[in-house]
Structure formats: structure tokens, C-alpha cells
Design an enzyme around this catalytic site. Structure first.
Site, PDB file in Angstrom:
ATOM      1  N   ARG A   1      -6.736  -9.889  -4.834  1.00  0.00           N
ATOM      2  CA  ARG A   1      -5.604 -10.520  -4.196  1.00  0.00           C
ATOM      3  C   ARG A   1      -5.524 -11.918  -4.404  1.00  0.00           C
ATOM      4  NH1 ARG A   1      -4.734  -7.752   1.501  1.00  0.00           N
ATOM      5  NH2 ARG A   1      -7.160  -8.281   1.459  1.00  0.00           N
TER       6      ARG A   1
ATOM      7  N   ASP B   1     -12.233  -8.032  -3.713  1.00  0.00           N
ATOM      8  CA  ASP B   1     -10.660  -8.353  -3.640  1.00  0.00           C
ATOM      9  C   ASP B   1     -10.233  -9.296  -4.596  1.00  0.00           C
ATOM     10  OD1 ASP B   1      -8.424  -8.817  -2.107  1.00  0.00           O
ATOM     11  OD2 ASP B   1      -9.053  -9.060  -0.303  1.00  0.00           O
TER      12      ASP B   1
ATOM     13  N   CYS C   1       0.700  -1.100  -0.064  1.00  0.00           N
ATOM     14  CA  CYS C   1      -0.057  -0.076   0.055  1.00  0.00           C
ATOM     15  C   CYS C   1       1.073   1.321  -0.094  1.00  0.00           C
ATOM     16  CB  CYS C   1      -1.050   0.003   1.275  1.00  0.00           C
ATOM     17  SG  CYS C   1      -1.927   1.522   1.402  1.00  0.00           S
TER      18      CYS C   1
ATOM     19  N   GLU D   1      -0.994  -3.942  -4.888  1.00  0.00           N
ATOM     20  CA  GLU D   1      -1.579  -2.780  -4.470  1.00  0.00           C
ATOM     21  C   GLU D   1      -2.959  -2.722  -4.767  1.00  0.00           C
ATOM     22  OE1 GLU D   1      -1.427   0.894  -3.052  1.00  0.00           O
ATOM     23  OE2 GLU D   1       0.656   0.198  -3.427  1.00  0.00           O
TER      24      GLU D   1
END
Length: 204
Positions: free
Chosen positions: A133, A131, A60, A97
Site C-alpha cells: 500500500r 505491504d 477489503c 485491496e
């Protein structure tokens, strides 16, 4: 994304982070299946611990580097560093990110949040999942390091679930501190309401 059994340690380099802290090493990897430059920061000798403390931290830039108050990422990162500097552990820093949507898209999502939508709805409005990720690289990194029994420093129950499904034994999920302010209160509330994060927020 499938696991990569070919993931191996590429470099293991001592990098002191503080004169007073425990010895630290930066470890890079080859064979990770997403071709991103994820990194492991090793504090002390976690391989000698029965279940070392692990933090899986997604990059981040705004919070980790510049101290943005719109999230709690920087505070969680620095908390992990403080704890591991004292007792050892492994910080897996994933280059994902904005929950995997990238920095520019994260800033676009922030602009949408400023119109009144929550963080997850903003991602959807941009055409992304809540999300995006993938924690497979973290699993591959742990296995390459020979760590299959850990304690996980996280408020996110889904991280622990993914690790367990991949054969990593999570003996304990250690909650991070609660870092709420006027700018991130709604962001944290959305984490609790929509993703079951273990964050205790004061009721108004």
C-alpha cells in the site's frame, strides 16, 4: 510515490448513510497520482474541529462487504463509522485491496496461508512485498480537504509515520477495538509480531 500537489476536490455530494447519523458527504478527487478512485466520507463538519478524527481504511471486499472472519477489516470499518456518526470525522477509503496486491492475489495468498504460512510470507511467496500500500493518496486527500492537524484512528504505527513525514500533524493515534476470532487469530498475531501493530492479544 511522490505527492501530487495538483490533487483537488472533484465532487462533494451529500449521501445520507443513516436517518439517525450525523450528515455525511462523499468527496471525490482529481489529480491523485495513482489514478485510482479513492473516496473521502465526511461526517459532520470536521473542518471546524481542531484535530478531527481520521480513519485511513484500505478496501477489503471480503471483510467490508461480506463480513469475512479471516481479517478484522469489516469490524474496524464499522467501528469507525459508528464513532464518526456520533462525533464527526473523515473516513478515507483507499482502493488498495489486499494491502495493495488486488483481490485475486489476496485470495491466492489466503490459499497459501491455508498451508500454514503467515499473511506476510504468503505475499512474499507470490512475489510481493509484505505491504504494497501507498498512503500518499490519503495524504493528498487530507491536504486537498485542508486538514493538516488530525487524530488518527489506527493500530498501524506506520500510517502515522507516513503522515508525519508528509507534514500532517498527528496529535493522537487512537487505537481501534480488538476483533479476534478463531479464523483471524494468526493473522492478527502476524500484524503484531512483524509490523508492530498496537493490538493486545490474549496469551494462551
Amino acid at each position: 510515490m511522490p505527492a501530487s500537489p495538483s490533487a483537488k476536490i472533484r465532487a462533494n455530494v451529500p449521501i445520507p448513510l443513516s436517518e439517525k447519523a450525523i450528515a455525511t458527504r462523499f468527496v471525490s478527487f482529481s489529480g491523485l497520482n495513482d489514478d485510482k478512485e479513492h473516496i473521502a466520507i465526511i461526517y459532520g463538519s470536521p473542518e471546524q474541529q481542531e484535530a478531527p478524527l481520521i480513519r485511513i481504511h484500505s478496501e477489503c471486499l471480503t471483510g467490508d462487504v461480506f463480513g469475512s472472519q479471516r481479517c478484522d477489516c469489516g469490524e474496524q470499518l464499522h467501528e469507525a463509522q459508528r464513532i464518526m456518526s456520533a462525533e464527526g470525522g473523515v473516513l478515507l477509503y483507499l482502493r488498495q485491496e489486499g494491502r495493495g496486491i488486488g483481490l485475486y492475489n489476496k485470495l491466492d495468498a489466503y490459499a497459501l496461508q491455508d498451508t500454514g504460512v503467515d499473511t506476510y510470507t504468503a505475499n512474499e511467496m507470490l512475489g510481493f512485498a509484505h505491504d504494497q500500500r501507498d498512503f500518499t493518496p490519503a495524504i493528498d486527500m487530507l491536504k486537498a480537504l485542508g486538514l493538516k492537524r488530525i487524530r488518527l484512528l489506527s493500530n498501524n504505527p506506520h500510517k502515522a509515520d507516513d503522515l508525519v513525514k508528509a507534514g500532517i500533524e498527528v496529535t493522537e493515534r487512537v487505537q481501534t477495538g480488538v476483533y479476534v476470532n478463531q479464523y483471524n487469530a494468526e493473522y492478527l498475531k502476524a500484524k503484531v509480531d512483524q509490523q508492530d501493530h498496537s493490538i493486545t492479544l490474549k496469551q494462551n
